[in-house]
Design a protein around this motif. Structure first.
Motif, PDB file in Angstrom:
ATOM      1  N   ASP A 148      39.684  61.261 -15.557  1.00 32.79           N
ATOM      2  CA  ASP A 148      38.656  60.991 -16.559  1.00 32.79           C
ATOM      3  C   ASP A 148      39.321  60.172 -17.663  1.00 32.79           C
ATOM      4  N   PRO A 149      39.067  58.847 -17.721  1.00 26.76           N
ATOM      5  CA  PRO A 149      39.783  58.021 -18.697  1.00 26.76           C
ATOM      6  C   PRO A 149      39.411  58.335 -20.143  1.00 26.76           C
ATOM      7  N   LYS A 150      38.198  58.822 -20.351  1.00 24.58           N
ATOM      8  CA  LYS A 150      37.780  59.111 -21.730  1.00 24.58           C
ATOM      9  C   LYS A 150      38.610  60.250 -22.325  1.00 24.58           C
ATOM     10  N   GLU A 151      38.923  61.239 -21.482  1.00 17.61           N
ATOM     11  CA  GLU A 151      39.713  62.376 -21.954  1.00 17.61           C
ATOM     12  C   GLU A 151      41.157  62.304 -21.483  1.00 17.61           C
ATOM     13  N   ASP A 152      41.501  61.259 -20.731  1.00 19.56           N
ATOM     14  CA  ASP A 152      42.831  61.130 -20.140  1.00 19.56           C
ATOM     15  C   ASP A 152      43.220  62.433 -19.455  1.00 19.56           C
ATOM     16  N   ARG A 153      42.360  62.844 -18.547  1.00 19.93           N
ATOM     17  CA  ARG A 153      42.479  64.168 -17.932  1.00 19.93           C
ATOM     18  C   ARG A 153      42.374  64.034 -16.422  1.00 19.93           C
ATOM     19  N   LEU A 154      43.335  64.596 -15.690  1.00 17.91           N
ATOM     20  CA  LEU A 154      43.254  64.649 -14.243  1.00 17.91           C
ATOM     21  C   LEU A 154      42.453  65.878 -13.825  1.00 17.91           C
ATOM     22  N   ILE A 155      41.624  65.701 -12.792  1.00 11.98           N
ATOM     23  CA  ILE A 155      40.834  66.801 -12.243  1.00 11.98           C
ATOM     24  C   ILE A 155      41.051  66.809 -10.738  1.00 11.98           C
ATOM     25  N   VAL A 156      41.397  67.964 -10.177  1.00 11.85           N
ATOM     26  CA  VAL A 156      41.651  68.067  -8.749  1.00 11.85           C
ATOM     27  C   VAL A 156      40.773  69.156  -8.145  1.00 11.85           C
ATOM     28  N   THR A 157      40.563  69.054  -6.825  1.00  8.01           N
ATOM     29  CA  THR A 157      39.780  70.048  -6.097  1.00  8.01           C
ATOM     30  C   THR A 157      40.690  70.855  -5.185  1.00  8.01           C
ATOM     31  N   SER A 158      40.339  72.122  -5.002  1.00  4.92           N
ATOM     32  CA  SER A 158      41.079  73.000  -4.104  1.00  4.92           C
ATOM     33  C   SER A 158      40.167  73.483  -2.992  1.00  4.92           C
ATOM     34  N   VAL A 159      40.564  73.206  -1.752  1.00  2.00           N
ATOM     35  CA  VAL A 159      39.769  73.622  -0.597  1.00  2.00           C
ATOM     36  C   VAL A 159      39.800  75.142  -0.450  1.00  2.00           C
ATOM     37  N   ILE A 160      40.983  75.713  -0.411  1.00  2.00           N
ATOM     38  CA  ILE A 160      41.126  77.150  -0.185  1.00  2.00           C
ATOM     39  C   ILE A 160      40.783  77.937  -1.441  1.00  2.00           C
ATOM     40  N   GLY A 161      41.199  77.448  -2.611  1.00  2.00           N
ATOM     41  CA  GLY A 161      40.915  78.139  -3.860  1.00  2.00           C
ATOM     42  C   GLY A 161      39.471  78.060  -4.285  1.00  2.00           C
ATOM     43  N   LYS A 162      38.701  77.123  -3.696  1.00  2.37           N
ATOM     44  CA  LYS A 162      37.286  76.949  -4.030  1.00  2.37           C
ATOM     45  C   LYS A 162      37.104  76.775  -5.533  1.00  2.37           C
ATOM     46  N   ALA A 163      37.989  75.950  -6.090  1.00  5.97           N
ATOM     47  CA  ALA A 163      38.010  75.787  -7.541  1.00  5.97           C
ATOM     48  C   ALA A 163      38.368  74.352  -7.898  1.00  5.97           C
ATOM     49  N   VAL A 164      38.091  74.025  -9.162  1.00  2.05           N
ATOM     50  CA  VAL A 164      38.460  72.739  -9.738  1.00  2.05           C
ATOM     51  C   VAL A 164      39.529  73.019 -10.791  1.00  2.05           C
ATOM     52  N   PHE A 165      40.580  72.204 -10.785  1.00  2.00           N
ATOM     53  CA  PHE A 165      41.648  72.383 -11.759  1.00  2.00           C
ATOM     54  C   PHE A 165      41.789  71.117 -12.589  1.00  2.00           C
ATOM     55  N   GLY A 166      41.996  71.305 -13.896  1.00  2.00           N
ATOM     56  CA  GLY A 166      42.181  70.173 -14.791  1.00  2.00           C
ATOM     57  C   GLY A 166      43.172  70.517 -15.877  1.00  2.00           C
ATOM     58  N   HIS A 167      43.574  69.492 -16.624  1.00  4.06           N
ATOM     59  CA  HIS A 167      44.519  69.696 -17.716  1.00  4.06           C
ATOM     60  C   HIS A 167      43.873  70.459 -18.870  1.00  4.06           C
TER      61      HIS A 167
END
Length: 417
Positions: A148-167
């Motif tokens: 996300d360039p506006k927040e300079d934030r990486l966002i990733v997806t987890s298949v097994i964790g069924k979750a989204v992770f970000g800074h």
């Protein structure tokens, strides 16, 4: 998505290959080439005649050539074997050391020298990316990433964790698990609407089919969540967005391709199952009129969105066009992660002006020693952000594999210029 989650292992002869860089500016036929529909019989084809018919329909598929090679060995068709080895050599294919020892023996003493001459000892290593961040191991199987360039934030997806992770604002990582989500995989950012779209489906190989299947939209402006369900039995994985906000998604197990507007209440069928076997990466041309679809075993298709006509991306160059997982359009090139070849690589296919054929190729990265397998990601300006050490081999049917703990995940940046 990892090929291991969808494809049965190939025979010994199909293992461990590499492609050397190709730089060319010819051979792109401008005429549209039809796409051969793929039913169950395509996967079932094992004899030489049936596989040769598929090769005629998909002449740039390395997977089909390896299947053909296995069938030719079984039929003791030595001249056919040598012809297929020559096809592979012309495209820079490199077999494993074990296969290079076995092939000359299998063709017989009188043909062993001819076979050895068609085997390339090793491929070129190109390590061009750098690690820009590391996701903690407790995120488990990370499939894709977007910035996300506006927040300079990486966002990733987890298949097994069924979750989204970000800074976190502090620079660490935090996770968000959408309620009743299934496996989370493809991710894309709609910058105008400030919505992150995520594919939720059943892709981990487990028998459980519980959890929401469709698209989940996380709205940064309102901190609300939107859900667009997929048709019954459909599990979405890769996604891409059009400038008007339309979301396109593929079902690699079921074979269909789907789309929806951002305010839709359900996904609509764009291309029903039966045309593709395992559609994965998706990319749009600049005006949004053509959708490129990678079919993992067979090649790259082109869907005319106005007519729904499906064509095959052609080339007159000596290239292999299958094995594509992630795919993105960058100017006049398709950027592709080809983790279905070995050594695995990331390539840039330059398209003809009409977008219907490949007229040149650049290998951007190949056989990086730090890789396990490169997975998906997203473009970030003139760079590709992607998962460098995919961990599909560390999970079996949705559970950790024995004696294989999760590792931290490398997020890598690859310059495209």
């Amino acid at each position: 998505m990892s090929p291991a989650s969808l494809l049965a292992p190939l025979a010994l002869l199909a293992s461990c290959a590499a492609l050397v860089p190709v730089h060319a500016e010819d051979g792109g036929a401008n005429a549209s080439v039809g796409w051969h529909p793929l039913g169950e019989e395509a996967s079932a084809a094992r004899d030489v005649a049936a596989i040769e018919a598929l090769v005629q329909a998909f002449p740039d598929s390395g997977t089909l050539r390896l299947r053909l090679l296995t069938a030719q060995f079984q039929d003791a068709d030595i001249e056919g074997v040598l012809a297929t080895l020559d096809w592979l050599k012309q495209r820079g294919y490199v077999f494993t050391g074990t296969s290079q020892q076995q092939i000359p023996k299998l063709v017989g003493k009188e043909n062993s020298d001819r076979a050895r001459a068609l085997l390339i000892p090793e491929g070129e290593v190109i390590a061009a990316s750098s690690v820009i961040d590391t996701v903690p191991a407790d995120a488990q199987l990370v499939e894709s990433v977007v910035r996300d360039p506006k927040e300079d934030r990486l966002i990733v997806t987890s298949v097994i964790g069924k979750a989204v992770f970000g800074h976190k604002p502090t620079g660490g990582w935090d996770g968000y698990a959408p309620k009743d989500a299934a496996n989370l995989s493809g991710i894309a950012l709609d910058p105008d609407r400030r919505i992150v779209w995520i594919a939720s489906g059943h892709i981990d190989g487990s028998e459980s089919k519980s959890g929401f299947a469709g698209l989940i939209g996380l709205d940064h402006r309102t901190d609300t969540e939107t859900r667009i369900p997929a048709p019954s039995g459909v599990s979405l994985s890769d996604i891409t967005l059009a400038p008007d906000g339309t979301i396109y998604a593929s079902d690699p197990a079921g074979g269909g391709v789907y789309r929806a507007s951002p305010d839709a209440t359900e996904m609509n069928v764009l291309i029903p199952p039966g045309t593709f076997r395992s559609p994965q990466g998706l990319a749009l041309n600049d005006d949004g009129g053509l959708l490129y679809v990678s079919d993992y075993r067979y090649g790259i298709a082109i869907v005319d969105l106005a007519t729904k006509k499906v064509s095959r991306l052609a080339t007159g160059l000596k290239l292999i066009l299958d094995g594509v997982d992630g795919m993105w359009r960058h100017g006049q090139e398709l950027i592709v992660v080809q983790n279905g070849t070995s050594p695995m690589r990331i390539s840039a296919f330059k398209l003809a002006d009409d977008g219907m054929s490949v007229v040149a190729n650049r290998i951007l990265e190949q056989a990086n020693p730090a890789w396990t397998e490169p997975l998906s990601g997203n473009l970030d300006g003139d760079s590709l952000l992607y998962v460098g050490n995919g961990q599909w081999d560390r999970f079996v049917a949705g559970e950790p594999a024995q004696d294989k703990a999760s590792l931290p995940t490398q997020i890598r940046r690859l310059p495209l210029d």
